[in-house]
Design a protein around this motif. Structure first.
Motif, PDB file in Angstrom:
ATOM      1  N   ALA A 277       1.452   8.956  -6.575  1.00 18.15           N
ATOM      2  CA  ALA A 277       0.747   9.096  -7.853  1.00 18.15           C
ATOM      3  C   ALA A 277       1.444  10.109  -8.752  1.00 18.15           C
ATOM      4  N   ASN A 278       2.000  11.166  -8.183  1.00 23.11           N
ATOM      5  CA  ASN A 278       2.767  12.130  -8.977  1.00 23.11           C
ATOM      6  C   ASN A 278       4.022  11.493  -9.561  1.00 23.11           C
ATOM      7  N   ASP A 281       2.968   9.627 -12.521  1.00 22.34           N
ATOM      8  CA  ASP A 281       2.706  10.522 -13.642  1.00 22.34           C
ATOM      9  C   ASP A 281       3.982  10.880 -14.393  1.00 22.34           C
ATOM     10  N   ARG A 284       5.255   7.620 -16.443  1.00 26.71           N
ATOM     11  CA  ARG A 284       4.473   7.314 -17.630  1.00 26.71           C
ATOM     12  C   ARG A 284       5.029   7.987 -18.886  1.00 26.71           C
ATOM     13  N   ASN A 333      -6.071   8.489  -6.305  1.00 32.06           N
ATOM     14  CA  ASN A 333      -4.609   8.513  -6.409  1.00 32.06           C
ATOM     15  C   ASN A 333      -4.031   7.116  -6.571  1.00 32.06           C
ATOM     16  N   ARG A 336      -4.447   6.346 -10.140  1.00 32.54           N
ATOM     17  CA  ARG A 336      -3.501   7.142 -10.933  1.00 32.54           C
ATOM     18  C   ARG A 336      -2.090   6.563 -10.848  1.00 32.54           C
ATOM     19  N   ASP A 339      -2.117   3.528 -13.079  1.00 34.05           N
ATOM     20  CA  ASP A 339      -2.274   3.948 -14.468  1.00 34.05           C
ATOM     21  C   ASP A 339      -0.937   4.405 -15.051  1.00 34.05           C
ATOM     22  N   GLY A 340      -0.141   5.120 -14.250  1.00 36.18           N
ATOM     23  CA  GLY A 340       1.179   5.536 -14.728  1.00 36.18           C
ATOM     24  C   GLY A 340       2.100   4.360 -14.986  1.00 36.18           C
ATOM     25  N   ILE A 572     -10.420  11.936 -12.300  1.00 37.60           N
ATOM     26  CA  ILE A 572      -9.140  11.500 -12.847  1.00 37.60           C
ATOM     27  C   ILE A 572      -9.353  11.054 -14.278  1.00 37.60           C
ATOM     28  N   TYR A 575      -5.188   6.927 -18.863  1.00 36.01           N
ATOM     29  CA  TYR A 575      -4.578   6.944 -20.193  1.00 36.01           C
ATOM     30  C   TYR A 575      -4.122   5.567 -20.661  1.00 36.01           C
TER      31      TYR A 575
END
Length: 667
Positions: A277-278, A281, A284, A333, A336, A339-340, A572, A575
């Motif tokens: 997930a990082n 991020d 993105r 996560n 996330r 999402d990225g 969370i 975006y």
């Protein structure tokens, strides 16, 4: 690394390691000088120009064999160029940098992203120039500035935050570029050991501090074969991430992927999901470019469609309390991560999430039960903006209240000073002064509780009583409590006095007077013994609670408490437009899988730049009608119910215009 008996060769698998002689190096160096003799040498203290660097790259480019432009192994060093006129993309950039430095241009540096290399020059190394190509083709990019790639948001250029090498880091780049492959399925152990030892030497010299990719590669080599006692591979992965965050504003993706894949191999799935997930991020921050981002696309596709589904399949077989499927943070996560990727797709002319992405996504989401999914608190950027605005208004109100309190206190001080100077003993004046002195207290109470209590109508209309309704009730309760306390105190005083009298009589009858028979009233004894008794009680309570916790915890090595994990409510923020439209669908009791798949694979959700239009021309996109229709038709069959209806209404916004957070790479 030398074999015993004074031998000057390294033995491994009965194959002698080749010995490099000084004569061979001198001959290759002289050949390199001859190739670059057509380029004029600079005058003293003269810096390189775009024309000079372009000319050096032309000389190297034109001396290559035309059939060697494809990506192949072992074409990244000067030896392959000087011995066989073959170079890959990185090799051309390295040879151009070496050629400029050989001619005497000391300001030329090698710049490396996670999948590309170019040259920077100038006094502050802010000017850049392409000297090679990228990808599997052989298109000429030489002479171009990389600013166009940075402005397009391509991951290939890392938003202008690539690694600019110093001399020691250029040696590290050569070591990182070493290819240890013998074939598609086998590696050379000797080359891997040589690469590992060279990287450790550069690490000790401090040349890998600003090189996240080199730290990640060294971590992978240490995972295969541990050679350092004090530094583990996990620590090296953390150092790579810290380097990317400290020196490159967390714009490098691969350090997080290194860490996630490492945890996945150790079956630490919770940590792996967080690391992946990082990585999402970071991605993105960029806009997907189909050809330039091919390598990172493969990495993320492999994570989404291979690694994560395998983990889900493995964990769902047992489905115990320790499974990640009972962990709401893992589900957060997972959201996330996608999402990225969805935000990476936005503003791109080429879509990413086709049906091949949607099927594993839907399957992974369905593995989590409703009681786990409902624990995740999903927020949108609009919610965060509203919270920030409310917090700002609260701060302003508090500041105004503090100013009013300060003014009231100043007025009270003035009145108090005037009252001391005036010796009038009139009773009415004292009453007026008392009422004025009570005014700041009322204002202070009004200021302190204006944001959280309901005003008392009697106070507003008549000016009497407490300013807040809660205070009115509280005052009545306090009055009742104080009367009860006074009554109890009177009884205690009577009881203590009678007991004291009895105690004195007993002491007198025993012929008291000795120091060992000093008497105290029960109230005094309680005051003297209460601290020690309370401490003793607290110690007992704490000890018993610790024993209860110890007995309730399972006998596990990692002290894992599944109930503690289940009670967590991770928060969370989504975006991307696609995942924002899925908010209610994801938290529905029964998932509408077809609506989720349609929302993820929708081509028009990402607002795209119109071909042939201006730079700011956008094509508005809405897919709400289609999703609403499908959700309504399948709501009963699939079991969407009210949750699915709310989800589709969230997706059916009037306009799905992009509201991406500001990208740091463009600021």
């Amino acid at each position: 690394m030398l074999a015993g008996g004074g031998s000057d060769v390294i033995m491994g698998n009965s194959v002698p390691f080749p010995v490099v002689t000084h004569e061979l190096i001198a001959g290759l160096y002289k050949k390199f000088q001859t190739i670059l003799s057509v380029v004029e040498k600079p005058k003293p203290h003269r810096q390189a120009t775009r024309e000079i660097i372009k000319k050096v790259s032309d000389v190297i480019w034109n001396s290559l064999i035309r059939s060697s432009y494809k990506d192949r192994a072992h074409l990244q060093n000067l030896y392959s160029y000087l011995s066989g006129n073959k170079l890959d993309c990185f090799g051309v950039a390295l040879a151009t940098t070496a050629g400029c430095q050989l001619l005497g241009y000391r300001d030329v540096r090698l710049a490396i992203s996670e999948d590309h290399a170019w040259v920077v020059f100038g006094q502050k190394h802010v000017e850049s120039i392409e000297v090679t190509w990228h990808g599997k083709g052989s298109e000429d990019k030489r002479g171009q500035d990389i600013s166009a790639g940075i402005e397009s948001g391509s991951w290939l250029y890392l938003g202008g935050l690539a690694v600019v090498c110093e001399r020691g880091m250029e040696v590290a780049a050569i070591c990182v570029a070493l290819n240890i492959s013998l074939s598609a399925n086998s590696d050379c152990v000797e080359v891997a050991e040589l690469q590992q030892q060279l990287l450790w030497l550069l690490y000790d010299l401090g040349h890998l501090k600003r090189y996240p990719m080199a730290l990640g590669l060294l971590g992978e080599l240490e995972e295969i074969h541990r050679t350092h006692r004090s530094i583990s591979c996990e620590q090296l992965f953390r150092e790579a991430i810290d380097s990317a965050r400290n020196y490159y504003h967390n714009h490098h993706v691969y350090p997080h992927i290194f860490q996630g894949n490492y945890y996945n191999r150790l079956l630490k799935y919770r940590e792996a999901f967080a690391a992946w997930a990082n990585a999402a991020d970071v991605i993105r921050l960029y806009t997907y470019q189909c050809r330039d981002d091919e390598e990172i696309y493969k990495e993320l596709l492999d994570i989404a469609n291979e690694l994560i589904p395998y983990v889900m399949k493995t964990e769902s077989s047992g489905h115990s309390a320790r499974s990640i499927l009972r962990d709401a943070e893992v589900f957060a996560n997972l959201l996330r991560f996608y999402d990225g990727i969805c935000q990476w797709e936005e503003d791109s002319l080429t879509p990413i999430l086709h049906i091949g992405w949607a099927k594993p996504l839907v399957t992974n989401i369905t593995k989590f039960d409703y009681d786990i999914r409902s624990q995740v608190v999903i927020k949108l950027p609009e919610d965060l903006e509203a919270e920030q605005a409310a917090a700002l208004e609260a701060k302003k109100a508090a500041a105004a209240a503090a100013a009013a309190t300060t003014a009231a206190a100043a007025a009270e001080a003035t009145l108090h000073l005037e009252g001391n100077n005036n010796n009038n003993n009139n009773t009415l004046a004292k009453k007026d002064e008392k009422s004025k002195s009570e005014l700041p207290t009322t204002l202070a109470d009004l200021t302190a509780a204006c944001g959280e209590k309901i005003l008392n109508p009697d106070f507003l209309l008549q000016g009497g009583g407490q300013p807040f309704a809660d205070q009115k009730q509280q005052a009545a309760a306090e009055q009742t409590t104080s009367s009860d306390l006074s009554h109890n105190n009177n009884n205690n005083i009577k009881t203590s006095s009678s007991k004291e009298a009895d105690k004195e009589a007993t002491t007198t009858s025993n012929g008291g007077g000795s120091g060992s028979n000093l008497t105290h009233s029960p109230s005094t004894e309680a005051q003297m013994q209460s601290p020690s008794q309370s401490q003793h009680k607290e110690a007992k309570l704490e000890e018993s609670s610790q024993l209860e916790l110890a007995s309730s915890k399972p006998a596990a090595v990692d002290d894992y408490d599944p109930f503690e994990i289940m009670l967590k409510r991770p928060v969370i923020t989504l975006y991307s437009q696609k995942m924002k439209g899925l908010k209610d669908l994801l938290l529905a009791e029964k998932l509408n899988t077809h609506a989720i798949s349609l929302q993820v694979t929708a081509q028009s959700v990402a607002s795209r730049k119109v071909r042939g239009g201006g730079a700011d021309s956008r094509q508005p996109a809405t897919i709400s009608a289609t999703i609403t229709a499908i959700a309504s038709t399948e709501g009963g069959a699939v079991g969407g119910g009210a949750g699915a209806g709310n989800a589709t209404s969230a997706a059916s916004t009037d306009s799905i215009a992009p509201s991406r957070p500001k990208r740091t790479r463009r600021e």
